[in-house]
Motif scaffolding. Structure first.
Motif, short mmCIF file in Angstrom:
data_model
loop_
_atom_site.label_atom_id
_atom_site.label_comp_id
_atom_site.label_asym_id
_atom_site.label_seq_id
_atom_site.Cartn_x
_atom_site.Cartn_y
_atom_site.Cartn_z
N ALA A 267 -8.92 10.70 -3.46
CA ALA A 267 -10.26 11.21 -3.12
C ALA A 267 -11.21 10.05 -2.79
CB ALA A 267 -10.81 12.04 -4.27
N THR A 268 -10.95 8.88 -3.32
CA THR A 268 -11.84 7.74 -3.08
C THR A 268 -11.34 6.82 -1.96
OG1 THR A 268 -10.72 6.45 -4.80
CG2 THR A 268 -12.67 7.71 -5.46
N GLY A 269 -10.27 7.20 -1.30
CA GLY A 269 -9.75 6.39 -0.20
C GLY A 269 -8.31 6.01 -0.41
N MET A 270 -7.85 5.08 0.40
CA MET A 270 -6.46 4.62 0.34
C MET A 270 -6.34 3.56 -0.75
SD MET A 270 -4.99 6.40 2.66
CE MET A 270 -3.45 5.66 3.09
N GLN A 271 -5.59 3.87 -1.80
CA GLN A 271 -5.42 2.93 -2.90
C GLN A 271 -4.10 2.19 -2.74
OE1 GLN A 271 -7.83 2.18 -5.12
NE2 GLN A 271 -9.00 3.59 -3.83
N PRO A 272 -4.14 0.84 -2.79
CA PRO A 272 -2.91 0.06 -2.60
C PRO A 272 -1.98 0.16 -3.80
CG PRO A 272 -4.77 -1.38 -3.08
CD PRO A 272 -5.32 0.01 -2.97
N THR A 273 -0.69 0.10 -3.50
CA THR A 273 0.32 0.06 -4.56
C THR A 273 0.38 -1.37 -5.10
OG1 THR A 273 2.10 -0.54 -3.04
CG2 THR A 273 1.70 1.85 -3.41
N ALA A 274 1.15 -1.55 -6.15
CA ALA A 274 1.31 -2.89 -6.73
C ALA A 274 1.90 -3.85 -5.70
CB ALA A 274 2.19 -2.82 -7.97
N ARG A 275 2.85 -3.36 -4.91
CA ARG A 275 3.47 -4.20 -3.87
C ARG A 275 2.43 -4.62 -2.83
NH1 ARG A 275 8.52 -4.36 -0.61
NH2 ARG A 275 8.25 -6.34 0.48
N ALA A 276 1.58 -3.69 -2.42
CA ALA A 276 0.54 -4.01 -1.44
C ALA A 276 -0.44 -5.03 -1.99
CB ALA A 276 -0.20 -2.74 -1.02
N LEU A 277 -0.81 -4.87 -3.24
CA LEU A 277 -1.74 -5.83 -3.88
C LEU A 277 -1.12 -7.22 -3.97
CD1 LEU A 277 -3.22 -3.58 -6.70
CD2 LEU A 277 -4.46 -4.53 -4.72
N THR A 278 0.18 -7.26 -4.21
CA THR A 278 0.87 -8.55 -4.32
C THR A 278 0.96 -9.27 -2.97
OG1 THR A 278 2.19 -7.73 -6.17
CG2 THR A 278 3.04 -9.66 -5.01
N MET A 279 1.25 -8.51 -1.93
CA MET A 279 1.45 -9.15 -0.64
C MET A 279 0.17 -9.36 0.16
SD MET A 279 3.49 -6.11 1.38
CE MET A 279 3.06 -6.36 3.09
N ALA A 280 -0.92 -8.68 -0.19
CA ALA A 280 -2.16 -8.72 0.59
C ALA A 280 -2.72 -10.14 0.80
CB ALA A 280 -3.21 -7.81 -0.04
N PRO A 281 -2.83 -10.96 -0.24
CA PRO A 281 -3.40 -12.29 -0.01
C PRO A 281 -2.54 -13.15 0.93
CG PRO A 281 -3.33 -11.80 -2.37
CD PRO A 281 -2.58 -10.72 -1.67
N GLN A 282 -1.23 -13.02 0.81
CA GLN A 282 -0.34 -13.80 1.68
C GLN A 282 -0.41 -13.31 3.13
OE1 GLN A 282 3.13 -13.04 -0.69
NE2 GLN A 282 3.16 -15.15 -1.47
N VAL A 283 -0.50 -11.99 3.32
CA VAL A 283 -0.63 -11.43 4.66
C VAL A 283 -1.93 -11.91 5.30
CG1 VAL A 283 -0.97 -9.29 5.98
CG2 VAL A 283 0.85 -9.44 4.27
#
Length: 169
Positions: free
Chosen positions: A50-66
């Motif tokens: 309801a508050t938007g697209m919430q990242p999974t643990a994998r997404a949170l882990t890879m986000a800074p490197q991406v």
């Protein structure tokens, strides 16, 4: 790379709509890109809430490197910003004697004021092909009379003058 740009936009915006606007794609294209990434990485990456697209643990882990990888790639292909006041670049200009006589003094004053550390070399125009010299990186600027300059170059009219012949009677 485009899939990673979409991933980064969704991570930052937490909305497919806002991400699509950010990367100039349709919502559908962003959704399809996310589906391809999910399949490739075998992870949901984002979960719709309801508050938007919430990242999974994998997404949170890879986000800074991406994000860092995208910044590095953008910096590699981006043209460096030219700052005249701090540049120490050497420029080579080709011009005939008349043009040098007319333009050299005001040009050097301007460079002294706006770009004091630039090094300027003025070479005489000879029978050389100026377009080829620019293509080869031997000169940066050519000032002269050109019947039809190649379209790949940016041109500007500097001045016009009429030759006058005076003879005694």
């Amino acid at each position: 790379m485009n899939l990673l740009k979409v991933f980064d936009a969704v991570m930052e915006e937490r909305s497919v709509l806002r991400a699509s606007q950010k990367v100039a794609l349709t919502q559908s294209a962003v959704s399809h890109s996310l589906a391809r990434l999910r399949e490739m990485l075998e992870d949901e990456l984002f979960v719709r809430t309801a508050t938007g697209m919430q990242p999974t643990a994998r997404a949170l882990t890879m986000a800074p490197q991406v994000r860092e990888a995208l910044r590095t790639l953008e910096a590699a292909v981006e043209l460096p910003t030219f700052v005249p006041a701090t540049s120490t670049k050497q420029f080579t200009l080709a011009a005939n004697d008349f043009t040098t006589m007319v333009l050299a003094s005001p040009l050097l004053k301007l460079l002294g004021r706006e770009a004091p550390s630039i090094d300027l070399t003025i070479k005489p125009v000879t029978r050389i092909d100026l377009a080829e010299q620019i293509d080869l990186g031997r000169i940066d600027v050519a000032i002269g009379v050109f019947s039809v300059p190649p379209s790949r170059f940016r041109t500007s009219l500097l001045f016009e003058y009429d030759d006058v012949l005076i003879v005694g009677g």
